[in-house]
Design a protein around this motif. Structure first.
Motif, mmCIF file in Angstrom:
data_model
loop_
_atom_site.group_PDB
_atom_site.id
_atom_site.type_symbol
_atom_site.label_atom_id
_atom_site.label_comp_id
_atom_site.label_asym_id
_atom_site.label_seq_id
_atom_site.Cartn_x
_atom_site.Cartn_y
_atom_site.Cartn_z
ATOM 1 N N ARG A 51 84.544 -7.077 95.366
ATOM 2 C CA ARG A 51 85.359 -6.079 96.053
ATOM 3 C C ARG A 51 84.660 -5.569 97.310
ATOM 4 N NH1 ARG A 51 85.176 -3.145 90.759
ATOM 5 N NH2 ARG A 51 87.019 -3.659 89.520
ATOM 6 N N VAL A 52 85.447 -4.972 98.188
ATOM 7 C CA VAL A 52 84.931 -4.063 99.214
ATOM 8 C C VAL A 52 85.144 -2.662 98.656
ATOM 9 C CG1 VAL A 52 85.181 -3.183 101.550
ATOM 10 C CG2 VAL A 52 85.422 -5.637 101.095
ATOM 11 N N LEU A 53 84.050 -1.895 98.579
ATOM 12 C CA LEU A 53 84.081 -0.606 97.889
ATOM 13 C C LEU A 53 83.837 0.528 98.876
ATOM 14 C CD1 LEU A 53 84.198 0.585 94.964
ATOM 15 C CD2 LEU A 53 81.708 0.583 95.014
ATOM 16 N N GLY A 54 84.734 1.498 98.878
ATOM 17 C CA GLY A 54 84.520 2.723 99.637
ATOM 18 C C GLY A 54 83.936 3.790 98.735
ATOM 19 N N VAL A 55 82.783 4.332 99.103
ATOM 20 C CA VAL A 55 82.111 5.381 98.324
ATOM 21 C C VAL A 55 82.333 6.698 99.066
ATOM 22 C CG1 VAL A 55 79.943 6.157 97.302
ATOM 23 C CG2 VAL A 55 80.409 3.702 97.545
ATOM 24 N N LEU A 56 83.080 7.613 98.446
ATOM 25 C CA LEU A 56 83.519 8.838 99.113
ATOM 26 C C LEU A 56 82.988 10.047 98.354
ATOM 27 C CD1 LEU A 56 87.255 7.723 99.497
ATOM 28 C CD2 LEU A 56 85.341 7.253 101.058
ATOM 29 N N PRO A 57 81.789 10.545 98.704
ATOM 30 C CA PRO A 57 81.224 11.700 97.993
ATOM 31 C C PRO A 57 82.046 12.964 98.205
ATOM 32 C CG PRO A 57 79.521 10.505 99.209
ATOM 33 C CD PRO A 57 80.843 9.982 99.681
ATOM 34 N N GLY A 191 79.154 10.811 84.033
ATOM 35 C CA GLY A 191 80.333 10.214 83.423
ATOM 36 C C GLY A 191 81.182 9.501 84.453
ATOM 37 N N ALA A 192 82.095 8.657 83.970
ATOM 38 C CA ALA A 192 82.968 7.906 84.866
ATOM 39 C C ALA A 192 84.319 7.672 84.200
ATOM 40 C CB ALA A 192 82.336 6.568 85.231
ATOM 41 N N VAL A 193 85.385 7.740 84.989
ATOM 42 C CA VAL A 193 86.714 7.303 84.557
ATOM 43 C C VAL A 193 87.268 6.378 85.629
ATOM 44 C CG1 VAL A 193 87.195 9.359 83.173
ATOM 45 C CG2 VAL A 193 87.855 9.317 85.591
ATOM 46 N N GLN A 194 88.211 5.523 85.240
ATOM 47 C CA GLN A 194 88.770 4.577 86.207
ATOM 48 C C GLN A 194 90.200 4.198 85.839
ATOM 49 O OE1 GLN A 194 86.780 0.606 84.242
ATOM 50 N NE2 GLN A 194 87.248 0.517 86.410
ATOM 51 N N VAL A 209 92.787 -4.024 92.587
ATOM 52 C CA VAL A 209 92.636 -2.685 93.166
ATOM 53 C C VAL A 209 92.054 -1.801 92.077
ATOM 54 C CG1 VAL A 209 93.817 -0.669 94.108
ATOM 55 C CG2 VAL A 209 94.517 -2.974 94.811
ATOM 56 N N ASP A 210 91.005 -1.032 92.407
ATOM 57 C CA ASP A 210 90.305 -0.249 91.386
ATOM 58 C C ASP A 210 89.876 1.093 91.970
ATOM 59 O OD1 ASP A 210 88.728 -0.565 88.601
ATOM 60 O OD2 ASP A 210 87.427 0.457 90.032
ATOM 61 N N VAL A 211 90.041 2.160 91.179
ATOM 62 C CA VAL A 211 89.615 3.499 91.588
ATOM 63 C C VAL A 211 88.784 4.102 90.456
ATOM 64 C CG1 VAL A 211 90.349 5.818 92.257
ATOM 65 C CG2 VAL A 211 91.677 3.814 93.002
ATOM 66 N N LYS A 212 87.602 4.605 90.802
ATOM 67 C CA LYS A 212 86.744 5.273 89.823
ATOM 68 C C LYS A 212 86.369 6.662 90.339
ATOM 69 C CE LYS A 212 84.435 1.160 87.939
ATOM 70 N NZ LYS A 212 85.063 0.150 88.825
ATOM 71 N N LYS A 213 86.144 7.573 89.400
ATOM 72 C CA LYS A 213 85.593 8.884 89.714
ATOM 73 C C LYS A 213 84.310 9.038 88.915
ATOM 74 C CE LYS A 213 85.358 13.207 91.135
ATOM 75 N NZ LYS A 213 85.074 13.559 92.535
ATOM 76 N N LEU A 214 83.203 9.336 89.621
ATOM 77 C CA LEU A 214 81.912 9.567 88.969
ATOM 78 C C LEU A 214 81.551 11.040 89.090
ATOM 79 C CD1 LEU A 214 79.751 6.569 90.294
ATOM 80 C CD2 LEU A 214 81.380 6.604 88.403
ATOM 81 N N TRP A 215 80.942 11.570 88.027
ATOM 82 C CA TRP A 215 80.382 12.919 88.085
ATOM 83 C C TRP A 215 78.874 12.760 88.170
ATOM 84 C CZ3 TRP A 215 84.933 11.861 85.758
ATOM 85 C CH2 TRP A 215 86.005 12.708 86.082
ATOM 86 N N LEU A 216 78.350 13.018 89.375
ATOM 87 C CA LEU A 216 76.953 12.719 89.680
ATOM 88 C C LEU A 216 76.346 13.920 90.412
ATOM 89 C CD1 LEU A 216 74.726 10.569 89.662
ATOM 90 C CD2 LEU A 216 75.679 9.680 91.788
ATOM 91 N N ARG A 217 75.414 14.629 89.737
ATOM 92 C CA ARG A 217 74.864 15.864 90.301
ATOM 93 C C ARG A 217 73.343 15.897 90.139
ATOM 94 N NH1 ARG A 217 79.612 20.239 88.471
ATOM 95 N NH2 ARG A 217 81.302 19.047 89.448
ATOM 96 N N PRO A 218 72.639 15.123 90.961
ATOM 97 C CA PRO A 218 71.182 15.070 90.830
ATOM 98 C C PRO A 218 70.503 16.286 91.463
ATOM 99 C CG PRO A 218 71.883 13.720 92.662
ATOM 100 C CD PRO A 218 73.138 14.204 91.994
ATOM 101 N N ASP A 219 69.322 16.613 90.963
ATOM 102 C CA ASP A 219 68.461 17.610 91.611
ATOM 103 C C ASP A 219 67.727 16.955 92.774
ATOM 104 O OD1 ASP A 219 69.184 19.563 89.740
ATOM 105 O OD2 ASP A 219 67.574 18.962 88.371
ATOM 106 N N TYR A 220 67.443 17.746 93.793
ATOM 107 C CA TYR A 220 66.701 17.228 94.944
ATOM 108 C C TYR A 220 65.686 18.270 95.391
ATOM 109 C CZ TYR A 220 69.311 20.399 97.935
ATOM 110 O OH TYR A 220 69.826 21.530 98.500
ATOM 111 N N TRP A 238 84.226 9.449 94.691
ATOM 112 C CA TRP A 238 85.316 8.533 94.381
ATOM 113 C C TRP A 238 84.885 7.142 94.839
ATOM 114 C CZ3 TRP A 238 89.694 9.647 91.694
ATOM 115 C CH2 TRP A 238 90.033 10.999 91.548
ATOM 116 N N LEU A 239 85.116 6.144 94.007
ATOM 117 C CA LEU A 239 84.846 4.748 94.359
ATOM 118 C C LEU A 239 86.189 4.034 94.440
ATOM 119 C CD1 LEU A 239 81.865 3.973 91.939
ATOM 120 C CD2 LEU A 239 81.808 5.089 94.177
ATOM 121 N N VAL A 240 86.587 3.664 95.635
ATOM 122 C CA VAL A 240 87.894 3.041 95.857
ATOM 123 C C VAL A 240 87.657 1.626 96.353
ATOM 124 C CG1 VAL A 240 90.096 3.195 97.074
ATOM 125 C CG2 VAL A 240 88.871 5.296 96.422
#
Length: 248
Positions: A51-57, A191-194, A209-220, A238-240
């Motif tokens: 795929r070509v993946l768009g990563v949209l934080p 977590g992730a859903v798609q 065609v695929d859409v995912k939502k990730l919950w990603l909250r790292p410390d920095y 969002w991963l589209v």
């Protein structure tokens, strides 16, 4: 004369019985040919997609804490994380015709900057390796159109972190010229859903065609003009994606 006729009749009957017995024996020896049933299409559990993946934080809600500078630690301070488009490979294994597990593999690099009180402050860049494993249900009663839903887990590795190390004026009062150094982002589970679909062009090839939502909250953490800065980055991307499917 009558005896002769009776003898001939007996001989004729015996001959007919013998001929019938020979015909039955020959028929029993002949092979019987029947039409073979159509061969069942073998089930192969493997599928790959490119795929070509768009990563949209979605960085809203990120926290920033600057030691000794309450103004910059206010709720008005946050982070902005750049969007990115990258190639991505996924591998799926079908346990049945409906249940599958999918692993996605891809690498993205993002720029991080400040918002609000930290507007115009470039913080740095980081590279993400976010392998995501989902368990999916595939609906197979729509012909070539095969939608699916899934949920799973993600473990993101952050590496090649580089602080901007570029002086920038940030909002005061008073106005401060700041430089960010020593950027570090912690690895994080999420977590992730798609949801998505494949449209099969034939037995092997299709479009996806695929859409995912990730919950990603790292410390920095980072250092801004000698002051330690810490917080939590709400990346939550969002991963589209869209691309090509190959079913083995």
């Amino acid at each position: 004369m009558q005896r002769t006729i009776r003898n001939l009749a007996r001989l004729a009957a015996l001959g007919a019985a013998f001929a019938a017995a020979v015909e039955v024996a020959q028929a029993a020896d002949l092979p019987v040919y029947t039409k073979a049933p159509p061969s069942a299409e073998s089930f192969n559990p493997w599928m790959i997609r490119l795929r070509v993946l768009g990563v949209l934080p979605d960085a809203g809600g990120s926290t920033v804490n600057v030691a000794g500078v309450p103004t910059l630690s206010s709720p008005n301070s946050g982070l902005s994380i750049s969007n990115q488009a990258v190639p991505e490979l996924d591998i799926s294994y079908f346990f049945t015709k409906n249940i599958a597990a999918e692993l996605i593999l891809g690498v993205t690099r993002h720029s991080i900057s400040g918002t609000g009180s930290l507007a115009s402050l470039p913080i740095g860049k980081t590279t993400l390796l976010p392998p995501t494993l989902t368990l999916q249900y595939h609906f197979d009663n729509f012909g070539a159109f095969k939608p699916y839903i899934g949920a799973g887990v993600n473990y993101t590795v952050f590496f090649n972190n580089s602080a901007a190390n570029t002086p920038a004026a940030i909002v005061g009062p008073p106005a401060i010229v700041a430089t960010t150094t020593a950027l570090h982002v912690s690895n994080q589970w999420g977590g992730a859903v798609q949801f998505g679909f494949d449209y099969m062009l034939d037995r092997h090839w299709g479009l996806n065609v695929d859409v995912k939502k990730l919950w990603l909250r790292p410390d920095y953490s980072a250092t801004v003009s000698g002051l330690p800065v810490t917080g939590t980055a709400h990346i939550d991307p969002w991963l589209v994606g869209g691309g090509v499917t190959y079913k083995f």
